[in-house]
Design an enzyme around this catalytic site. Sequence first.
Site, PDB file in Angstrom:
ATOM      1  N   HIS A 306     -12.267   3.176  19.314  1.00 35.87           N
ATOM      2  CA  HIS A 306     -11.907   4.661  20.173  1.00 35.87           C
ATOM      3  C   HIS A 306     -11.164   5.317  18.823  1.00 35.87           C
ATOM      4  O   HIS A 306      -9.670   4.468  18.948  1.00 35.87           O
ATOM      5  CB  HIS A 306     -11.375   4.925  21.370  1.00 35.87           C
ATOM      6  CG  HIS A 306     -11.729   6.315  21.501  1.00 35.87           C
ATOM      7  ND1 HIS A 306     -10.746   7.514  20.784  1.00 35.87           N
ATOM      8  CD2 HIS A 306     -12.782   7.278  22.280  1.00 35.87           C
ATOM      9  CE1 HIS A 306     -11.687   8.689  21.378  1.00 35.87           C
ATOM     10  NE2 HIS A 306     -13.084   8.420  22.166  1.00 35.87           N
ATOM     11  N   ASP A 363     -18.504   5.531  26.973  1.00 41.66           N
ATOM     12  CA  ASP A 363     -20.031   5.134  26.868  1.00 41.66           C
ATOM     13  C   ASP A 363     -20.421   3.792  27.159  1.00 41.66           C
ATOM     14  O   ASP A 363     -21.453   3.261  27.657  1.00 41.66           O
ATOM     15  CB  ASP A 363     -20.676   5.016  25.629  1.00 41.66           C
ATOM     16  CG  ASP A 363     -20.220   6.996  25.090  1.00 41.66           C
ATOM     17  OD1 ASP A 363     -20.653   8.152  25.908  1.00 41.66           O
ATOM     18  OD2 ASP A 363     -19.634   7.027  24.034  1.00 41.66           O
TER      19      ASP A 363
HETATM   20  N1  CMC Z   1     -17.407  -3.842  17.303  1.00 40.77           N
HETATM   21  C1  CMC Z   1     -17.592  -4.272  16.461  1.00 40.77           C
HETATM   22  N2  CMC Z   1     -15.991  -3.396  14.983  1.00 40.77           N
HETATM   23  C2  CMC Z   1     -14.847  -2.758  15.697  1.00 40.77           C
HETATM   24  C3  CMC Z   1     -15.677  -1.590  16.730  1.00 40.77           C
HETATM   25  C4  CMC Z   1     -16.658  -2.145  17.752  1.00 40.77           C
HETATM   26  N3  CMC Z   1     -17.786  -1.397  18.284  1.00 40.77           N
HETATM   27  N4  CMC Z   1     -15.479  -0.313  16.172  1.00 40.77           N
HETATM   28  C5  CMC Z   1     -13.659  -0.847  15.945  1.00 40.77           C
HETATM   29  N5  CMC Z   1     -14.173  -1.444  15.396  1.00 40.77           N
HETATM   30  C6  CMC Z   1     -13.527  -2.401  13.922  1.00 40.77           C
HETATM   31  C7  CMC Z   1     -14.142  -1.701  12.733  1.00 40.77           C
HETATM   32  O1  CMC Z   1     -15.210  -2.767  12.050  1.00 40.77           O
HETATM   33  C8  CMC Z   1     -12.530  -1.942  11.498  1.00 40.77           C
HETATM   34  O2  CMC Z   1     -12.507  -3.293  11.627  1.00 40.77           O
HETATM   35  P1  CMC Z   1     -11.529  -3.663  10.397  1.00 40.77           P
HETATM   36  O3  CMC Z   1     -10.048  -2.973  10.202  1.00 40.77           O
HETATM   37  O4  CMC Z   1     -11.604  -4.592   9.459  1.00 40.77           O
HETATM   38  O5  CMC Z   1     -12.361  -2.481   8.908  1.00 40.77           O
HETATM   39  C9  CMC Z   1     -11.430  -1.558  13.128  1.00 40.77           C
HETATM   40  O6  CMC Z   1     -12.298  -1.785  13.837  1.00 40.77           O
HETATM   41  C10 CMC Z   1     -11.663   0.285  13.327  1.00 40.77           C
HETATM   42  O7  CMC Z   1     -12.727   0.285  13.741  1.00 40.77           O
HETATM   43  P2  CMC Z   1     -12.586   2.078  12.420  1.00 40.77           P
HETATM   44  O8  CMC Z   1     -14.436   2.668  12.620  1.00 40.77           O
HETATM   45  O9  CMC Z   1     -11.809   2.033  11.908  1.00 40.77           O
HETATM   46  O10 CMC Z   1     -12.354   2.819  13.777  1.00 40.77           O
HETATM   47  P3  CMC Z   1     -12.192   4.600  14.008  1.00 40.77           P
HETATM   48  O11 CMC Z   1     -11.249   5.567  14.525  1.00 40.77           O
HETATM   49  O12 CMC Z   1     -13.080   5.741  12.557  1.00 40.77           O
HETATM   50  O13 CMC Z   1     -14.180   4.366  14.952  1.00 40.77           O
HETATM   51  C11 CMC Z   1     -15.362   4.903  16.699  1.00 40.77           C
HETATM   52  C12 CMC Z   1     -14.016   5.048  16.367  1.00 40.77           C
HETATM   53  C13 CMC Z   1     -15.732   5.216  17.969  1.00 40.77           C
HETATM   54  C14 CMC Z   1     -16.648   5.111  16.394  1.00 40.77           C
HETATM   55  C15 CMC Z   1     -15.996   2.757  16.781  1.00 40.77           C
HETATM   56  O14 CMC Z   1     -14.990   2.053  17.254  1.00 40.77           O
HETATM   57  C16 CMC Z   1     -17.355   2.594  16.977  1.00 40.77           C
HETATM   58  O15 CMC Z   1     -18.308   3.115  16.306  1.00 40.77           O
HETATM   59  N6  CMC Z   1     -17.316   2.258  18.549  1.00 40.77           N
HETATM   60  C17 CMC Z   1     -18.618   1.722  18.563  1.00 40.77           C
HETATM   61  C18 CMC Z   1     -19.450   2.893  18.982  1.00 40.77           C
HETATM   62  C19 CMC Z   1     -19.367   3.751  19.967  1.00 40.77           C
HETATM   63  O16 CMC Z   1     -18.838   3.140  20.881  1.00 40.77           O
HETATM   64  N7  CMC Z   1     -18.364   5.009  20.549  1.00 40.77           N
HETATM   65  C20 CMC Z   1     -18.355   6.351  20.986  1.00 40.77           C
HETATM   66  C21 CMC Z   1     -16.533   6.436  21.292  1.00 40.77           C
HETATM   67  S1  CMC Z   1     -16.255   7.350  22.792  1.00 40.77           S
HETATM   68  C22 CMC Z   1     -17.307   8.572  22.516  1.00 40.77           C
HETATM   69  C23 CMC Z   1     -17.519  10.057  22.059  1.00 40.77           C
HETATM   70  O17 CMC Z   1     -16.291   9.756  21.387  1.00 40.77           O
HETATM   71  O18 CMC Z   1     -18.054  10.363  22.029  1.00 40.77           O
END
Ligand code: CMC
Length: 428
Positions: A306, A363
């Site tokens: 998140h 989720d």
């Molecule tokens: N699985 C594997 N690696 C992950 C995941 C994951 N679910 N989430 C983040 N990472 C890694 C990402 O690859 C990055 O790694 P590195 O630093 O080595 O490049 C690091 O963690 C930081 O991730 P980010 O993408 O920069 O984080 P963000 O704040 O931009 O994204 C997120 C947040 C929720 C989009 C992301 O964690 C994600 O894609 N999660 C899976 C989708 C999900 O469950 N979404 C629902 C979010 S909660 C409800 C809502 O908001 O609607």
Amino acid sequence: MTDRARLSLGDAQYEFPVLEGSEGERAIDIRDLRAKTGHITLDPGYGNTGSCESAITYIDGEQGILRYRGIPIEQFAAEPNFVEVAWLLIFGALPSGDEYTSFAADLTRHANLDEGMKHHFEGFPRAAPPMAILSAMINALSCFYPELFELEDPERFRGAAARLISKIRTIAAYAYRHSRGQPYIYPNPRLKYVPNFLHMLFSEPYDDCACDESVIRALNLVLILHADHEQNCSTSTVRMVGSSGANLFASCAAGVCALWGPLHGGANVEVLDMLERIHNGHLTPEAYVKLAKDKDTKVRLMGFGHRVYKNFDPRAKLLGEVAEELLARLGVDDPLLDIARRLEEIALSDPYFIERKLYPNVDFYSGVILRAIGIPTNMFTVIFAIGRLPGWIAHWREQRAGGSRIARPRQIYTGSTRADYVPMAERG
Ligand code: CMC
């Protein structure tokens, strides 16, 4: 503690005020940065940018705290009542007995759709994504209530909010019935908000569905836990669209579109797909987690991570417990819950997830609950939208009341410098 931030640019020094929120969050107020310095800030994804001041929802992502109007969300779990929480978010305080009764009556009164709206459903293919229908039909409400475009009058605003909150569930249920080729079930004025929704989804013209009390409680809680989450993607969208002066229906329809994406509300569908893929034998939970860690695969552990929470998402904690209780109460033995538990166990002890502070989010368990209730996967994000609607309405109202300027970010242009038009015949 300093209350001014100092910026040096070349030889010049600038000062900016520091603001502090009621929970001690601090921000550098750069409203006049460009006017003073000729520079803008660049923050793709807005991870460091506050777009507004808001009194609706407080999140402490480090400690896993979520409060609506100051009330910790855990306190809504004992007697979950979505309508009460909707009022709280939109109007700022828990409703009095009279306010609650009158708002609930408004929701009942406005549950039906204009008969003209029903014909719109016929135009959609059976396989149409329900989020597309939801967004289109919420926008279509603008055609039926043009008198509700101007909402300065509090009574009129209340009427518009009640119509939206009530009708979104009817639209959602009709979208579901349409996808199955089943007759639409009219709302039943004798039923409360959640049982009425279940009735419109699952009753037949000749047979009313019987809903277990535990299902009603679980769905109330699911909706409450989705009801607001401060400046997330869809809520920011609603505020942004509203800032142009667009009406409440159009602004919330835009919110539905933003919510649809798999990194936002669409993640609950992706979680179920992931659990099903693992269950169907193509992968073990261990193998899936390995894939999610491999940057070459683009696979993510859906329902994990998140932008704000760097600790347990408090909603995931509650939903994990509800999933356990509901399945036990209904006597459902769902292997997907076991797989989810196993994935959580593996991820929470894996350095990749520990170092990045990735925990289960809202989720991760919601889909298991919705599945147990009998709601099909393609309706999961629609349920999220029904839950999030009071938050969108609350933010739209707050944004309007604040008289804020139109939301209009700037950019750093990286395209061609000045070029000349070349007539077609002269192009090489
Ligand atoms: N699985 C594997 N690696 C992950 C995941 C994951 N679910 N989430 C983040 N990472 C890694 C990402 O690859 C990055 O790694 P590195 O630093 O080595 O490049 C690091 O963690 C930081 O991730 P980010 O993408 O920069 O984080 P963000 O704040 O931009 O994204 C997120 C947040 C929720 C989009 C992301 O964690 C994600 O894609 N999660 C899976 C989708 C999900 O469950 N979404 C629902 C979010 S909660 C409800 C809502 O908001 O609607």
